[in-house]
Design an enzyme around this catalytic site. Structure first.
Site, PDB file in Angstrom:
ATOM      1  N   ASP A 166     -28.413  10.399  91.275  1.00 17.27           N
ATOM      2  CA  ASP A 166     -28.898   9.465  92.386  1.00 17.27           C
ATOM      3  C   ASP A 166     -27.783   9.413  93.324  1.00 17.27           C
ATOM      4  O   ASP A 166     -28.067   9.503  94.577  1.00 17.27           O
ATOM      5  CB  ASP A 166     -29.467   8.063  91.744  1.00 17.27           C
ATOM      6  N   HIS A 193     -32.962   4.265  86.908  1.00 18.13           N
ATOM      7  CA  HIS A 193     -32.923   5.707  87.057  1.00 18.13           C
ATOM      8  C   HIS A 193     -34.121   6.278  87.190  1.00 18.13           C
ATOM      9  O   HIS A 193     -34.359   7.547  86.824  1.00 18.13           O
ATOM     10  CB  HIS A 193     -32.012   6.397  86.064  1.00 18.13           C
TER      11      HIS A 193
HETATM   12  P1  NAI Z   1     -35.164  21.914  78.659  1.00 12.12           P
HETATM   13  O1  NAI Z   1     -36.393  22.147  77.933  1.00 12.12           O
HETATM   14  O2  NAI Z   1     -34.688  23.021  79.819  1.00 12.12           O
HETATM   15  O3  NAI Z   1     -33.880  21.832  77.759  1.00 12.12           O
HETATM   16  C1  NAI Z   1     -33.694  20.928  76.860  1.00 12.12           C
HETATM   17  C2  NAI Z   1     -32.842  21.098  75.361  1.00 12.12           C
HETATM   18  O4  NAI Z   1     -32.977  20.260  74.432  1.00 12.12           O
HETATM   19  C3  NAI Z   1     -33.656  22.687  74.913  1.00 12.12           C
HETATM   20  O5  NAI Z   1     -32.720  23.753  74.843  1.00 12.12           O
HETATM   21  C4  NAI Z   1     -34.088  22.392  73.517  1.00 12.12           C
HETATM   22  O6  NAI Z   1     -34.163  23.305  72.586  1.00 12.12           O
HETATM   23  C5  NAI Z   1     -33.371  20.955  73.465  1.00 12.12           C
HETATM   24  N1  NAI Z   1     -33.639  20.039  72.243  1.00 12.12           N
HETATM   25  C6  NAI Z   1     -34.980  19.601  72.131  1.00 12.12           C
HETATM   26  N2  NAI Z   1     -34.944  18.880  70.819  1.00 12.12           N
HETATM   27  C7  NAI Z   1     -33.677  18.969  70.420  1.00 12.12           C
HETATM   28  C8  NAI Z   1     -33.236  18.296  69.490  1.00 12.12           C
HETATM   29  N3  NAI Z   1     -33.936  17.197  68.478  1.00 12.12           N
HETATM   30  N4  NAI Z   1     -32.020  18.371  69.133  1.00 12.12           N
HETATM   31  C9  NAI Z   1     -31.264  19.236  70.028  1.00 12.12           C
HETATM   32  N5  NAI Z   1     -31.775  19.852  71.008  1.00 12.12           N
HETATM   33  C10 NAI Z   1     -32.885  19.652  71.173  1.00 12.12           C
HETATM   34  O7  NAI Z   1     -34.978  20.502  79.633  1.00 12.12           O
HETATM   35  P2  NAI Z   1     -33.935  20.152  80.886  1.00 12.12           P
HETATM   36  O8  NAI Z   1     -34.707  20.387  82.039  1.00 12.12           O
HETATM   37  O9  NAI Z   1     -32.755  20.682  80.536  1.00 12.12           O
HETATM   38  O10 NAI Z   1     -34.125  18.498  80.562  1.00 12.12           O
HETATM   39  C11 NAI Z   1     -33.523  17.958  79.551  1.00 12.12           C
HETATM   40  C12 NAI Z   1     -33.636  16.302  79.620  1.00 12.12           C
HETATM   41  O11 NAI Z   1     -32.903  15.525  80.920  1.00 12.12           O
HETATM   42  C13 NAI Z   1     -34.984  15.963  79.611  1.00 12.12           C
HETATM   43  O12 NAI Z   1     -35.466  14.779  78.937  1.00 12.12           O
HETATM   44  C14 NAI Z   1     -35.224  15.649  81.203  1.00 12.12           C
HETATM   45  O13 NAI Z   1     -36.285  14.540  81.610  1.00 12.12           O
HETATM   46  C15 NAI Z   1     -33.990  14.845  81.442  1.00 12.12           C
HETATM   47  N6  NAI Z   1     -33.321  14.905  82.858  1.00 12.12           N
HETATM   48  C16 NAI Z   1     -32.512  13.996  83.216  1.00 12.12           C
HETATM   49  C17 NAI Z   1     -32.158  13.836  84.542  1.00 12.12           C
HETATM   50  C18 NAI Z   1     -31.305  12.751  84.716  1.00 12.12           C
HETATM   51  O14 NAI Z   1     -30.882  12.513  85.973  1.00 12.12           O
HETATM   52  N7  NAI Z   1     -30.864  11.897  83.850  1.00 12.12           N
HETATM   53  C19 NAI Z   1     -32.303  14.816  85.442  1.00 12.12           C
HETATM   54  C20 NAI Z   1     -33.504  15.864  85.083  1.00 12.12           C
HETATM   55  C21 NAI Z   1     -33.798  15.969  83.748  1.00 12.12           C
END
Ligand code: NAI
Length: 330
Positions: A166, A193
């Site tokens: 942000d 957030h």
């Molecule tokens: P993605 O689906 O590309 O990657 C997620 C990864 O987590 C995958 O490699 C998956 O295998 C792994 N995963 C799923 N369950 C798991 C478990 N139980 N143990 C270990 N690994 C596990 O998703 P992306 O785009 O990387 O997003 C990840 C998270 O970040 C989401 O929750 C998303 O909403 C959040 N996010 C947060 C932001 C922030 O500013 N804080 C900004 C954008 C996304």
């Protein structure tokens, strides 16, 4: 605490859209001597492959990988024991990004379980490490995980929601509007957030103050909705991953610099008493012991004062949702 350059970091969910570039940037941080990366065996790219790739950088950082095979029955704790032992910082971009048709409550139901298994393992193997939660919905997941630490008698201020994206967005957008040097802009973004809980304080920055009054409201809204800009541009095939990795690495660098004795201040979402809410994002100084100081909000413009009331109302409910979603203490 080791000297600068000797820290161990673990990235959980390292094969994902955020996890891969975040791991890359952390492996390049001169404060990191060891990077342990963790993901499920069902991840789109095997985590061992991500580690092999990262290990060829001409950097001192040693990279190790840990995959949890869901068929084998191995628990997250068993797989994470070695990865987490000795860690100073754990970054958690594991989790499901929001898909079409999913609302915040659906996302919370899935992601709180994922966060919990990782945070339980942190409590066991690296209770003194800072845990940076990227997994959404941050507004609800962080209070739940902090409550989990509190129940175990651990320091709940080790659980921190990463809201740096942000700030990064607010800085860039102010640069675009004002033309001020981007590295001189630092807009505090407080509150939460998600959507309207994100409150950029343009009035507290020299360049932010020069944003014409008739552009302020639109700029405020753009920071709140910036995630949607990316989701739309990616045509439903993903959300912010590269900018999130950049922001996550900025957060990690601030924490590690602080641990090494070079204090740094970033906005972050954690247990707080700066408002009547138990959790809030505000400026936080990281030092040798982690969170050293949680700063007051400071003076607000009339627009920001009005927005703050709406932020608090919305955030209160989201904090309660997180705590209510946590299974009762056993
Ligand atoms: P993605 O689906 O590309 O990657 C997620 C990864 O987590 C995958 O490699 C998956 O295998 C792994 N995963 C799923 N369950 C798991 C478990 N139980 N143990 C270990 N690994 C596990 O998703 P992306 O785009 O990387 O997003 C990840 C998270 O970040 C989401 O929750 C998303 O909403 C959040 N996010 C947060 C932001 C922030 O500013 N804080 C900004 C954008 C996304």
């Amino acid at each position: 605490m080791p000297a600068a350059g000797n820290f161990k970091v673990c990235v959980c969910g390292a094969s994902g859209g955020i996890g891969q570039p975040l791991s890359m940037l952390i492996a390049m941080d001169s404060n990191v001597a060891e990077l342990a990366i963790y993901d499920l065996s069902t991840a789109p790219v095997p985590v061992q492959g991500v580690a092999a790739d990262l290990s060829h950088f001409e950097r001192k950082c040693k990279v190790t990988s840990y995959a949890r095979d869901l068929q084998s029955g191995a628990t997250p704790s068993e797989v994470l024991k070695e990865a987490l032992t000795g860690c100073h910082l754990v970054m958690v971009p594991a989790g499901v990004p929001r898909k079409p048709g999913m609302d915040r409550a659906d996302l919370l139901k899935v992601n709180i379980g994922i966060a919990q298994e990782i945070v339980e393992a942190c409590a066991k193997f690296c209770p003194d490490a800072i845990v940076g939660l990227i997994v959404n919905p941050v507004n609800s997941v962080v209070p739940a995980m902090a409550e989990l630490y509190r129940r175990k008698g651990l320091d709940s201020k080790k659980i921190i929601g990463v809201t740096t994206l942000d700030v990064v967005r607010a800085n860039k957008f102010v640069h675009e509007v004002t033309g001020a040097a981007v590295d001189q802009i630092n807009i505090p973004v407080i509150g939460g957030h998600a959507g309207s809980t994100i409150l950029p304080l343009f009035s507290q920055d020299a360049a932010g103050k020069t944003v014409p009054a008739d552009k302020l409201e639109a700029l405020d809204k753009r920071v709140q909705d910036a995630g949607t800009e990316v989701v739309t541009a990616k045509a439903g095939k993903g959300s912010a991953t590269l900018s999130m990795a950049y922001a996550g690495a900025r957060f990690a660098s601030a924490v590690l610099s602080g641990l090494a004795g070079e204090r740094r201040t970033e906005c972050a979402y954690l247990e707080s008493s700066v408002t009547e809410l138990p959790f809030f994002s505000q400026r936080v100084t990281f030092g040798p012991k982690g969170v050293e100081e949680v700063h007051p909000i400071g003076p607000l413009s009339a627009h920001e004062t009005k927005r703050l009331e709406a932020v608090k109302k919305q955030l209160k409910g989201e904090i309660e949702d997180g705590i209510n979603a946590l299974p009762p203490a056993s």
